[in-house]
Structure formats: structure tokens, C-alpha cells
Enzyme design. Structure first.
Site, PDB file in Angstrom:
ATOM      1  N   HIS A  62       0.851  -1.192   0.000  1.00 58.18           N
ATOM      2  CA  HIS A  62       0.000   0.000   0.000  1.00 58.18           C
ATOM      3  C   HIS A  62       0.886   1.241   0.000  1.00 58.18           C
ATOM      4  CE1 HIS A  62      -2.856   2.971   1.547  1.00 58.18           C
ATOM      5  NE2 HIS A  62      -3.831   2.129   1.275  1.00 58.18           N
ATOM      6  N   CYS A  87      -3.875   2.505  -4.480  1.00 56.87           N
ATOM      7  CA  CYS A  87      -4.792   3.311  -3.669  1.00 56.87           C
ATOM      8  C   CYS A  87      -4.851   4.710  -4.251  1.00 56.87           C
ATOM      9  CB  CYS A  87      -4.322   3.339  -2.209  1.00 56.87           C
ATOM     10  SG  CYS A  87      -5.368   4.385  -1.175  1.00 56.87           S
ATOM     11  N   HIS A 147      -7.812   0.221  -4.116  1.00 58.56           N
ATOM     12  CA  HIS A 147      -8.545   1.048  -3.147  1.00 58.56           C
ATOM     13  C   HIS A 147      -9.038   2.251  -3.924  1.00 58.56           C
ATOM     14  CE1 HIS A 147      -6.403  -0.271   0.849  1.00 58.56           C
ATOM     15  NE2 HIS A 147      -7.077  -1.245   0.278  1.00 58.56           N
ATOM     16  N   ASP A 162     -12.970   2.673  -0.930  1.00 59.56           N
ATOM     17  CA  ASP A 162     -12.141   3.009   0.217  1.00 59.56           C
ATOM     18  C   ASP A 162     -12.766   4.201   0.939  1.00 59.56           C
ATOM     19  OD1 ASP A 162     -10.052   2.768   1.941  1.00 59.56           O
ATOM     20  OD2 ASP A 162      -8.570   3.688   0.628  1.00 59.56           O
ATOM     21  N   HIS A 163     -12.908   4.071   2.210  1.00 57.01           N
ATOM     22  CA  HIS A 163     -13.494   5.108   3.063  1.00 57.01           C
ATOM     23  C   HIS A 163     -14.852   5.559   2.521  1.00 57.01           C
ATOM     24  CE1 HIS A 163      -9.077   6.150   4.246  1.00 57.01           C
ATOM     25  NE2 HIS A 163      -9.399   4.901   4.474  1.00 57.01           N
ATOM     26  N   TYR A 170     -14.994   4.135   7.747  1.00 59.48           N
ATOM     27  CA  TYR A 170     -15.487   2.790   7.437  1.00 59.48           C
ATOM     28  C   TYR A 170     -16.924   2.573   7.903  1.00 59.48           C
ATOM     29  CZ  TYR A 170     -10.820   1.632   5.882  1.00 59.48           C
ATOM     30  OH  TYR A 170      -9.639   1.605   5.186  1.00 59.48           O
TER      31      TYR A 170
HETATM   32  C1  DNO Z   1      -6.608   3.046   5.632  1.00 57.97           C
HETATM   33  C2  DNO Z   1      -5.989   1.896   5.008  1.00 57.97           C
HETATM   34  C3  DNO Z   1      -4.620   1.560   5.548  1.00 57.97           C
HETATM   35  C4  DNO Z   1      -4.142   0.279   4.918  1.00 57.97           C
HETATM   36  C5  DNO Z   1      -2.780  -0.141   5.314  1.00 57.97           C
HETATM   37  C6  DNO Z   1      -2.331  -1.284   4.460  1.00 57.97           C
HETATM   38  O1  DNO Z   1      -7.747   3.296   5.480  1.00 57.97           O
HETATM   39  O2  DNO Z   1      -5.971   2.031   3.645  1.00 57.97           O
HETATM   40  O3  DNO Z   1      -4.694   1.412   6.918  1.00 57.97           O
HETATM   41  O4  DNO Z   1      -4.987  -0.755   5.314  1.00 57.97           O
HETATM   42  O5  DNO Z   1      -1.889   0.889   5.219  1.00 57.97           O
HETATM   43  O6  DNO Z   1      -1.320  -1.976   5.088  1.00 57.97           O
END
Ligand code: DNO
Length: 394
Positions: free
Chosen positions: A235, A273, A300, A353-354, A371
Site C-alpha cells: 500500500h 490506492c 482502493h 475506500d473510506h 469505514y
Molecule cells: C486506511 C488503510 C490503511 C491500509 C494499510 C495497508 O484506510 O488504507 O490502513 O490498510 O496501510 O497496510
């Protein structure tokens, strides 16, 4: 060929249930065994137990996020060899249970960082925010990090001093908690004293050193991943720049290029991401995707909106600075390419994501910031629709 729609689920204590996840339309779950301390082995028994729980709900466990990399591996200090052995054991056990995609990061001490988790948007929903001047206030006047002044201009220091004087105790508490306690999924949280002690473990470790530690770690685990059929996906740093004097080495295309040059197998891959990489105006996301498309093992998808002062907040999934149309178009083309090559991983797992805290989630007693259910449900629906449209179009 469509992306595999997944959803991050924090396990049995997540206020969002597996049934909720199904109702959102995801078929897969992104999960970790958060109850196992960093560095310990994930046993077949524990993995299988969680897998059964997910499958009982009619979902699949598609991605591990994260199999955390212990700090001692990052700093290569006492016992790190054993901890790498444990990491490999966990990889073997995951493969034995049929879980083949592993997301992780290599950010020193902190995982993702935001200063505020409830920034009100004009429609009344709440977003996550990174405020650069609050970060400076934290660094200079709350944490009082040794040598912090060297990282800022005289104007920035002056501005932070004034801002600190005017901050309410509650704001100081909020910023400190967000920085130190660990946001959802961060695995580790620290008191101020613990954090200061952790900072000391990075004395003498600059970006080059950390990069070499990462490459040494990859040289150990990637051959095993190849053998097991595991796809490792690192990531990016979130945010993608140095914080609190700590080196960060996974922020740009050049950073990724470096580790792929050093450790070439395809199982050395990326969690692409968009929200993290997109914070930097000099990160050209479509170009990064093109450069490493065949190594994108996990997506992501979210967007951020930055300003000239270095602040950013999390925007709606399809607006903000990320051109989601361009990204999903590329994902679709890459998936088709993989189909033509007969690759087993043609459908790339994605998760929304989020998401904003909105509607009923605003009054729930417990949500995981970023989340909550409804904001992600909205994000997933939008992303799914965009993919559907582009698929029809090209
Ligand atoms: C946050 C996430 C991070 C991710 C880590 C992967 O929302 O994208 O915490 O899980 O960095 O190791």
C-alpha cells in the site's frame, strides 16, 4: 470481466455486519486477524475459523488487509529475522487456507494519518481531513519533537505558534488522539511517551536505509510468495510524504519502480490506492497505473481534494482530484488483457475506500471513522455504475 467488489470488514466486532456487506452488493471481504499481535504467526486454525465465518454468510475472503509488518522488520532490530520467519509462516498458512492476496505497508510507526475525522461538508455529512497546519502544531508544540523546527519555514513556525495558543484543549486532544491512537486498521496505538520512544528507534534511519530494509524484506518473502501463488501488494504511504521527520519510501512512481527493479517477480505488486497516491499533485495516477498495470493486485478506490496549503479532505468517490473515469477505464483494459493471457487473477479485487459519515450513520453510537456503512455503500454503488458504463462503452 468485472472488478471483484469487496468490502473491508473488521471482523466480529465491526458494527457493520456481513449481512450489511452483502446488501451493499459486495461479494468478497477484505479482512485481517486484528486480534493477533503484530509479528505473531497467523495459525491455520485462526485463519480457517475466520474464513468459515465469512463463507457462512455467503461471502469470500478475497484479500488480507493487512498482514502487518512489524516495526522491528522496518528498523531491522533485535529478533527481526525471527519475525520475518513468522511472517512467512503466516503466508504459508494463508495459502493453505486459499487466501492468496496480501496487502501490507512499510510506513514507519504510523499507518494512515488524518488530523480530523469529522470535518463537516456542506450537506451535513462528515469527512476525514488532513490539515497541514494542525500537523505542524502537533509536531512542534504538542509532541515537541526534537529538531522539528528544521523541517519548517520561519513563517510556518510562527503561524503554528499562534494557532497553538488559540487552540482549545479539546482540539489538542483530538489532534493528539488522531495522530497517536491509530485509525481503524492501523494495528498499533501509542501514548505520547511510547511514541517518542518509537521515534528514537528511527534515529539514523534515513529514506535510503529504510528502502534497503524494504528490499531486503521483499527478497525474503517474494520468492516464497511466488512459490505459494500469493500476490503481495504494498500500500502506498498515506499521505504520500514524510511526516514527523520519519522517512517514507512508497509515495511515488519512482519509489515503486525502485522496488520492482530490485525484486522483479510479479507477485511483488501494488495496492493501487487512488486516494493515497492522489494527494500529491505530481503523482500522475493514470501513468502510474500504466507503468505497473500487471502488478496491480488490489484496488482502493476513493478520491481526495487538496488545496495549495497542503491540506486535503476525502471527497466523494467520483469527484475530487482523482479522475476515476481514467482509472477504471485502465482497470477494465488491464482485466481484458489478463483474460487474453489466461491469467487467473483477471478480475481485480476492489474496495470502495473510506466513505463519508452520513444519514443514519451520523447517529450511530459506534462507527469506524472512514469505514461506516452508508458512505461506503454509496461509494461502491457509484464505482460499480461507472465500471458498468465504461464496460458498455469500450
Ligand atoms: C486506511 C488503510 C490503511 C491500509 C494499510 C495497508 O484506510 O488504507 O490502513 O490498510 O496501510 O497496510
Amino acid at each position: 470481466m468485472k472488478m471483484t467488489q469487496t468490502w473491508r470488514w473488521y471482523g466480529p466486532n465491526d458494527p457493520v455486519s456481513l449481512l450489511d456487506v452483502k446488501q451493499a452488493g459486495a461479494t468478497g471481504v477484505v479482512n485481517a486477524l486484528h486480534h493477533i499481535p503484530n509479528g505473531d504467526i497467523w495459525s491455520v486454525k485462526e485463519i480457517q475459523k475466520r474464513k468459515n465465518e465469512i463463507e457462512k454468510a455467503g461471502l469470500t475472503w478475497d484479500v488480507v488487509e493487512s498482514l502487518p509488518v512489524h516495526e522491528k522488520i522496518k528498523t531491522r532490530s533485535a529478533d527481526f529475522e525471527q519475525i520475518i520467519e513468522n511472517y512467512k509462516e503466516s503466508m504459508k498458512n494463508l495459502a493453505a487456507c486459499g487466501v492468496y492476496v496480501i496487502c501490507y505497508n512499510f510506513m514507519p510507526i504510523l499507518d494512515w494519518t488524518r488530523t480530523r475525522l469529522d470535518m463537516p461538508l456542506e450537506n451535513g455529512s462528515l469527512a476525514l481531513e488532513y490539515n497541514a497546519s494542525e500537523l505542524r502544531v502537533f509536531d512542534l508544540y504538542i509532541l515537541q519533537r526534537e529538531g522539528a523546527e528544521q523541517d519548517y519555514t520561519i513563517e510556518e513556525i510562527e503561524q503554528a505558534k499562534n494557532q497553538f495558543k488559540n487552540l482549545e484543549a479539546l482540539d489538542i486532544q483530538r489532534i493528539s488522539d488522531n495522530m497517536l491512537k491509530g485509525l481503524p486498521g492501523s494495528e498499533e496505538g501509542y501514548s505520547m511517551e511510547e511514541f517518542k520512544a518509537m521515534l528514537n528507534t528511527y534515529k539514523g534511519i534515513n529514506a535510503d536505509q529504510l528502502r534497503s530494509h524494504l528490499v531486503q524484506f521483499l527478497s525474503e518473502i517474494i520468492p516464497l510468495a511466488e512459490e505459494l501463488g500469493i500476490r503481495m501488494c504494498i500500500h502506498p504511504d498515506d499521505p504520500p510524504f514524510t511526516l514527523l521527520g520519519l522517512p517514507r519510501v512508497m509515495s511515488t512512481q519512482a519509489d515503486y519502480q525502485f522496488i520492482f527493479d530490485q525484486v522483479p517477480p510479479i507477485s511483488n505488486g501494488i495496492t493501487f490506492c487512488t486516494g493515497s497516491l492522489g494527494v500529491r499533485a505530481d503523482n500522475d495516477l493514470p501513468a502510474i497505473f500504466d507503468a505497473f498495470a500487471d502488478r496491480v493486485h488490489f484496488l482502493h478506490l476513493r478520491s481526495t481534494k487538496r488545496d495549495a496549503e497542503g491540506n486535503f479532505y476525502e471527497a466523494d468517490h467520483l469527484t475530487g482530484d482523482v479522475d476515476m473515469f481514467e482509472i477504471i477505464t485502465r482497470v477494465i483494459k488491464e482485466q481484458r488483457r489478463r483474460v487474453a493471457e489466461n491469467r487467473q487473477d483477471a478480475s481485480i479485487p476492489m474496495r470502495p475506500d473510506h466513505g463519508h459519515q452520513m444519514l443514519d450513520d451520523l447517529v450511530k453510537l459506534k462507527i469506524n471513522p472512514g469505514y461506516s456503512a452508508i458512505g461506503r455503500l454509496k461509494g461502491l454503488a457509484e464505482l460499480r455504475g461507472l465500471e458498468w458504463g465504461i464496460n458498455k462503452m469500450i
